[in-house]
Motif scaffolding. Sequence first.
Motif, short mmCIF file in Angstrom:
data_model
loop_
_atom_site.label_atom_id
_atom_site.label_comp_id
_atom_site.label_asym_id
_atom_site.label_seq_id
_atom_site.Cartn_x
_atom_site.Cartn_y
_atom_site.Cartn_z
N SER A 182 17.51 124.85 106.49
CA SER A 182 18.02 123.61 105.91
C SER A 182 19.40 123.28 106.45
N ALA A 183 20.23 124.30 106.63
CA ALA A 183 21.58 124.08 107.16
C ALA A 183 21.51 123.54 108.59
N ARG A 184 20.57 124.06 109.39
CA ARG A 184 20.43 123.57 110.75
C ARG A 184 19.93 122.12 110.77
N LEU A 185 19.04 121.79 109.84
CA LEU A 185 18.54 120.42 109.76
C LEU A 185 19.65 119.46 109.34
N ASP A 186 20.54 119.92 108.48
CA ASP A 186 21.70 119.10 108.09
C ASP A 186 22.53 118.73 109.31
N GLN A 187 22.62 119.65 110.26
CA GLN A 187 23.41 119.40 111.46
C GLN A 187 22.68 118.48 112.44
N LEU A 188 21.38 118.70 112.62
CA LEU A 188 20.64 117.99 113.66
C LEU A 188 20.09 116.64 113.21
N ALA A 189 19.80 116.49 111.93
CA ALA A 189 19.20 115.24 111.43
C ALA A 189 19.80 114.87 110.07
#
Length: 335
Positions: A182-189
């Motif tokens: 989820s943290a990576r998705l916050d960054q990418l999208a």
Amino acid sequence: MNHYNLSSPAKAIERIPVFIISGFLGSGKTTLLNRLLSHAPKSAVIINEFGTTPIDQQLLREHQVPLSTLVGGCLCCQVIGSLTPLLKNLRMAWDSGNRPFERVIIETSGVANPEPVLDILLRERWLAKRYSLQGVITTVSAVMDEAHFGYFPEVQAQIAWADTVVMTQTDLATAEQIERISARLDQLAPAATRLTAVKGALDSDVLLNFPQKFRRLRDTERPDLPDHGFSSITLQLEHPLPWERLQKALEYLVSHYPKQLVRLKGMVYTPEQNQPLLVQGAAGRLYPVTWLPTRVSDDGIGRLIIITHGEIKGLAEDLMVQLRSESVVETKAQR
């Protein structure tokens, strides 16, 4: 002197909604598509598979929908030229008065960057007048190897172009894994709508209800995308094999090549059952198998697709060794 045009205004062309489903290998795109078709059966489907043998369409065998398959490459490179004529043929069939579908759903290959597909739908004038791009749905597995975010640019592109991101396979993940993804998705999208699918279950009305968004087109021609470096091997199993033997051989593969083997999928036959068996694996694990309903067209020949990052010499031979027991298994390998 005033001049008035009394002719009738040109009739507006009705546009067909198009949805794109993207996502990396093994992230659950076809499972999600199955759910969507149960909810919205009047859909035309285009499936793009990386490899020479289509397998994903076997998952859709319960649905009676117009189905087209593009194989032998991914939509961002080898088969992009096939998409435009396919969409034109679909539209002409629709214009002829026979309208068996209300929307088009395109499932891209797991190694495809969706940008070229968007380019076609938005830039090709004939298509842009007749199709209305609704949005991009990208699936992201909660158990994805986090190294994939940095190692495969395709993963980042799929997420970056998403209007909606669906996190899948959360039932297989720990709370810590879900939090990290989820943290990576916050960054990418950061601006994408976020949804979670539990065992493939999702509110399809919410999924298909896209807010209107402004999508900027490139000012310059899209450059050719670099070769992504994926390879595929097709193994054809001429005779049914005991599931115990198959399972051990496939578990050996996903554990022996955890980094290079990014996707394993296939439909096989066993002496124990008349129904074909769907097998899938990714991220170093073999997923639970699924029995598929039989069809008259089933030929009893098993097919396995192995997608690797880079070429693994001797992989097909290695699998054949694992499959052999007291008798030699007759197989055919295609690259």
